[in-house]
Design an enzyme around this catalytic site. Structure first.
Site, PDB file in Angstrom:
ATOM      1  N   THR A   1     -58.377  78.786 109.826  1.00  0.00           N
ATOM      2  CA  THR A   1     -57.232  79.156 110.645  1.00  0.00           C
ATOM      3  C   THR A   1     -56.674  80.499 110.191  1.00  0.00           C
ATOM      4  OG1 THR A   1     -55.163  78.290 111.590  1.00  0.00           O
ATOM      5  CG2 THR A   1     -55.526  77.918 109.248  1.00  0.00           C
ATOM      6  N   ASN A   2     -55.673  80.983 110.912  1.00  0.00           N
ATOM      7  CA  ASN A   2     -55.003  82.235 110.560  1.00  0.00           C
ATOM      8  C   ASN A   2     -53.589  81.919 110.119  1.00  0.00           C
ATOM      9  OD1 ASN A   2     -57.281  83.486 111.599  1.00  0.00           O
ATOM     10  ND2 ASN A   2     -56.127  84.965 112.798  1.00  0.00           N
ATOM     11  N   LEU A   3     -52.976  82.822 109.332  1.00  0.00           N
ATOM     12  CA  LEU A   3     -51.589  82.647 108.945  1.00  0.00           C
ATOM     13  C   LEU A   3     -50.686  82.991 110.118  1.00  0.00           C
ATOM     14  CD1 LEU A   3     -51.170  84.176 105.391  1.00  0.00           C
ATOM     15  CD2 LEU A   3     -50.853  81.803 106.080  1.00  0.00           C
ATOM     16  N   SER A   4     -49.984  82.021 110.640  1.00  0.00           N
ATOM     17  CA  SER A   4     -48.991  82.256 111.689  1.00  0.00           C
ATOM     18  C   SER A   4     -48.155  81.005 111.829  1.00  0.00           C
ATOM     19  CB  SER A   4     -49.678  82.565 113.018  1.00  0.00           C
ATOM     20  OG  SER A   4     -48.739  82.515 114.069  1.00  0.00           O
TER      21      SER A   4
END
Ligand code: C5P
Length: 216
Positions: free
Chosen positions: A29-32
């Protein structure tokens, strides 16, 4: 404090990260946190727009009056956005979309073995949702985001041109993830303009005002 500057307009947004499975219990996943996108969705609704929010996994509550569609992967986000984009006046791509998905994701949980073998992941590139929308005939007014770790002013304008969009919003620094405050810079045909450092709710309202002004 803001009048209904988007009354009668339809606004579609993406927000949050995407989640790309490795196997049924693991993923990339991505950091958000989704806070910036949700704040803009809330502000657009408060400004009178009909708002559709296509969201990756977040811990946030749906803003009042916003129609939210949950997705996991970039491909799902792409498909939902393209099925909903007809008739929209504005598209705001706030999501931190994973650039790659795992091409050899496993249908069963990957197991450790005694020999210490490690899995090998192959990657495939995900579609660029913003670029796909920006390339549509009769496209909505498109707004993109950029989170760069360096040279924001240079990369921001370059990214706006490459994506073919009228407005790109840069996050100054990359310490914003999960925080309530942010500092933004807007890139458009006229150049760039910094917004004052503020909490994301306030920035959502400022941004909605800037978008409404450019819509005319
Ligand atoms: O190219 P980059 O990922 O830095 O561009 C960021 C902008 O493009 C953001 O607005 C993001 O939501 C959007 N984007 C997208 N689909 C992707 C990658 C990024 O819509 N696959």
């Amino acid at each position: 404090f803001q009048s209904k500057v988007l009354a009668g307009k339809r606004v579609l947004l993406t927000a949050g990260p995407t989640f790309e499975p490795i196997d049924p219990v693991r993923g990339i996943t991505n950091l958000s946190s989704g806070k910036m996108g949700y704040a803009i969705a809330r502000a657009a609704r408060e400004a009178g727009a009909e708002v559709t929010l296509v969201s990756g996994p977040t811990a946030l509550d749906t803003p009042y009056g916003v129609h939210r569609i949950n997705v996991q992967t970039a491909q799902q986000m792409h498909d939902v956005v393209l099925s909903r984009v007809g008739g929209q006046d504005v598209f705001i791509a706030v999501a931190a979309v994973a650039d790659w998905r795992v091409a050899n994701a496993s249908g069963q949980k990957l197991k450790k073995n005694g020999a210490g073998d490690v899995p090998r992941l192959d990657f495939a590139q995900n579609p660029d949702i913003l670029a796909a929308v920006a390339a549509l005939p009769g496209r909505p007014y498109c707004v993109g985001f950029a989170a760069e770790s360096e040279k924001l002013l240079e990369y921001g304008e370059e990214k706006r041109k490459r994506k073919g969009i009228p407005l790109l919003v840069g996050n100054i620094g990359h310490q914003t993830f999960g925080k309530d405050e942010n500092e933004l810079v807007l890139f458009d045909d006229a150049g760039h303009q910094r917004l004052p450092r503020a909490d994301k709710r306030m920035l959502g309202r400022l941004l909605v005002g800037e978008i409404a002004r450019r819509l005319g």
